[in-house]
Design an enzyme around this catalytic site. Structure first.
Site, PDB file in Angstrom:
ATOM      1  N   GLU A 121      25.750   1.383  -5.402  1.00  0.00           N
ATOM      2  CA  GLU A 121      24.878   0.239  -5.147  1.00  0.00           C
ATOM      3  C   GLU A 121      24.123   0.397  -3.834  1.00  0.00           C
ATOM      4  OE1 GLU A 121      23.903  -2.137  -6.996  1.00  0.00           O
ATOM      5  OE2 GLU A 121      25.197  -1.710  -8.692  1.00  0.00           O
ATOM      6  N   GLN A 136      16.302   0.374  -3.266  1.00  0.00           N
ATOM      7  CA  GLN A 136      14.967   0.923  -3.053  1.00  0.00           C
ATOM      8  C   GLN A 136      14.832   2.378  -3.523  1.00  0.00           C
ATOM      9  OE1 GLN A 136      12.628  -1.173  -1.856  1.00  0.00           O
ATOM     10  NE2 GLN A 136      14.151  -2.770  -1.615  1.00  0.00           N
ATOM     11  N   THR A 137      15.708   2.816  -4.420  1.00  0.00           N
ATOM     12  CA  THR A 137      15.706   4.203  -4.874  1.00  0.00           C
ATOM     13  C   THR A 137      15.985   4.241  -6.371  1.00  0.00           C
ATOM     14  OG1 THR A 137      16.723   4.718  -2.722  1.00  0.00           O
ATOM     15  CG2 THR A 137      16.560   6.511  -4.285  1.00  0.00           C
ATOM     16  N   LEU A 168      17.127  10.710   1.188  1.00  0.00           N
ATOM     17  CA  LEU A 168      17.331   9.537   0.346  1.00  0.00           C
ATOM     18  C   LEU A 168      16.591   8.317   0.890  1.00  0.00           C
ATOM     19  CD1 LEU A 168      18.794   8.791  -2.253  1.00  0.00           C
ATOM     20  CD2 LEU A 168      20.818   8.218  -0.913  1.00  0.00           C
ATOM     21  N   GLY A 169      16.226   8.353   2.175  1.00  0.00           N
ATOM     22  CA  GLY A 169      15.408   7.290   2.759  1.00  0.00           C
ATOM     23  C   GLY A 169      16.193   6.082   3.224  1.00  0.00           C
ATOM     24  N   TYR A 170      15.494   5.179   3.923  1.00  0.00           N
ATOM     25  CA  TYR A 170      16.088   3.932   4.424  1.00  0.00           C
ATOM     26  C   TYR A 170      17.401   4.248   5.165  1.00  0.00           C
ATOM     27  CZ  TYR A 170      12.664   1.912   1.267  1.00  0.00           C
ATOM     28  OH  TYR A 170      11.493   1.587   0.642  1.00  0.00           O
ATOM     29  N   TYR A 191      22.882  -9.453  -2.711  1.00  0.00           N
ATOM     30  CA  TYR A 191      22.815  -8.725  -3.977  1.00  0.00           C
ATOM     31  C   TYR A 191      23.973  -7.741  -4.112  1.00  0.00           C
ATOM     32  CZ  TYR A 191      22.049  -4.989  -7.172  1.00  0.00           C
ATOM     33  OH  TYR A 191      22.279  -4.051  -8.139  1.00  0.00           O
ATOM     34  N   ASP A 231      18.761  -8.020  -9.267  1.00  0.00           N
ATOM     35  CA  ASP A 231      17.961  -6.954  -8.671  1.00  0.00           C
ATOM     36  C   ASP A 231      16.566  -6.973  -9.287  1.00  0.00           C
ATOM     37  OD1 ASP A 231      18.219  -5.842 -11.204  1.00  0.00           O
ATOM     38  OD2 ASP A 231      18.900  -3.876 -10.496  1.00  0.00           O
ATOM     39  N   CYS A 254      12.686  -3.667 -20.926  1.00  0.00           N
ATOM     40  CA  CYS A 254      11.811  -4.660 -20.287  1.00  0.00           C
ATOM     41  C   CYS A 254      11.211  -4.054 -19.018  1.00  0.00           C
ATOM     42  CB  CYS A 254      12.608  -5.928 -19.990  1.00  0.00           C
ATOM     43  SG  CYS A 254      11.589  -7.368 -19.596  1.00  0.00           S
ATOM     44  N   THR A 293       8.422   1.093   4.602  1.00  0.00           N
ATOM     45  CA  THR A 293       8.428  -0.219   3.948  1.00  0.00           C
ATOM     46  C   THR A 293       7.344  -1.132   4.496  1.00  0.00           C
ATOM     47  OG1 THR A 293      10.827  -0.017   3.644  1.00  0.00           O
ATOM     48  CG2 THR A 293       9.865  -2.203   3.336  1.00  0.00           C
TER      49      THR A 293
END
Length: 364
Positions: free
Chosen positions: A49, A54-55, A92-94, A132, A150, A202, A307
């Site tokens: 999680e 954001q990935t 992986l970022g952030y 979340y 999410d 969806c 971001t």
């Protein structure tokens, strides 16, 4: 507030669809696995999680495999060297997530005896776990009745109920609808089913409405274009920040690197020297910001989108002797460059200056 559907029937439809069409993911206990008596590992659920924020799922799989092979338990991760964790996270970022990941592992291992709290409230008290993530872990790992919301679930619920309120203002309404819809039995499977439905059926573009278990109940379908939901507030244009990056190469091909301060953007990561740009201010774009005297040559610009802002770095390259280098840093051989905790923006700068830098590392 939008009047909710009868939730028991909807949950039954979703769970029946999930039983047949669930995604097989390395961190997931699928319905067939659960039927064999397997239970979710809170460590693997939590790790996935955090990584998935954001990935994409596809991007996370290799990182998840790396982390769980190197650190199979939360206690193993808690005892890991900080630098090793940051190196394994690179790309992986952030990166604040990686720092909080380590802090959270330490809190669980040393403050909770290696056992994750089993409620959303207890989980939220841990570093780096927000609403979340706490709800997702509580539902998936501990089968707690939690409203998991999410981006995928937001899309499903907004179309199902034709929610006109734009995001992010619509979140409380959406969360209430998801909470009412979540069954007491199998809330973890329900949460994962909603995520899978948003990810595979969806979808943001060209949703496969004919295959959706909710197509008879969806209030948008047949009345409006599903792609217009969820409604979103107009985005503010991201500011553009400027800076410079300096890629120095010695006579052996090694590249001069240094470590960023622990706090702030990209904190604790490895970088090539550069000017002092931030999310709020520009840095110098000329050679006056160079880390030491050398024959610096401009070799183009790289663009990286964070971001909250876009960064444009003017990249300079030079050949330099090790004696010329000043300040804290080290010379990293190209063969081991891939093993450093270089964020994507720094890899872009190095490739702009030395296009084959990482090819050398892969061939070694």
């Amino acid at each position: 507030m939008t009047k909710p559907h009868r939730t028991t029937a909807l949950a039954d439809l979703l769970l029946a669809w999930y039983d047949r069409h669930h995604r097989d993911l390395p961190w997931r206990v699928s319905p067939p696995m659960a039927a064999r008596g397997e239970t979710a590992d809170p460590y693997r659920v939590w790790l996935s999680e955090v990584m998935l924020q954001q990935t994409t799922v596809q991007a996370v799989k290799s990182y998840f495999a790396l982390f769980t092979s190197r650190w199979p338990t939360v206690t193993d991760l808690a005892k890991a060297d900080n630098e090793d964790v940051m190196k394994s996270w690179a790309g992986l970022g952030y990166y604040a997530r990686a720092r909080n990941l380590k802090k959270c592992a330490e809190a669980v291992a040393f403050g909770h005896g290696g056992v994750f709290p089993d409620t959303a409230e207890g989980l939220k008290a841990l570093p780096g776990i927000g609403d979340y993530t706490a709800a997702a872990i509580a539902a998936i790992a501990f089968n707690r009745h939690s409203a998991v919301l999410d981006g995928n679930v937001e899309r499903v619920i907004s179309r199902l109920h034709a929610i006109e309120t734009p995001l992010p203002a619509a979140k409380p309404e959406m969360r209430a609808l998801v909470a009412a819809m979540t069954p007491q039995d199998r809330p973890g499977d329900f949460a994962q089913g909603m995520m899978d439905l948003g990810a595979t059926i969806c979808t943001p573009r060209r949703p496969a409405c004919a295959l959706c278990p909710f197509n008879a109940q969806c209030r948008v379908l047949g009345q409006d274009d599903p792609e217009l939901y969820p409604r979103k507030a107009a985005k503010k244009e991201k500011p553009v920040r400027l800076g410079a990056a300096f890629v120095a190469e010695d006579e052996t091909g090694a590249i001069f690197l240094r470590k960023r301060v622990e706090s702030g953007l990209l904190g604790g990561m490895t970088e090539v020297p550069g000017s002092q740009w931030t999310a709020r201010i520009d840095g110098d774009t000329g050679t006056g910001a160079a880390p030491f005297a050398a024959a610096w040559q401009a070799c183009g610009t790289v663009v990286h989108v964070f971001t909250h802002f876009e960064l444009r770095l003017t990249v300079y390259r030079s050949k330099a002797s090790r004696d010329a280098a000043a300040g804290e840093g080290w010379w990293q051989p190209r063969e081991t460059l891939d093993g450093e905790a270089l964020p994507t923006v720094m890899k872009k700068a190095i490739k702009q200056a030395i296009p084959d830098a990482f090819e050398t590392a892969r061939k070694a």
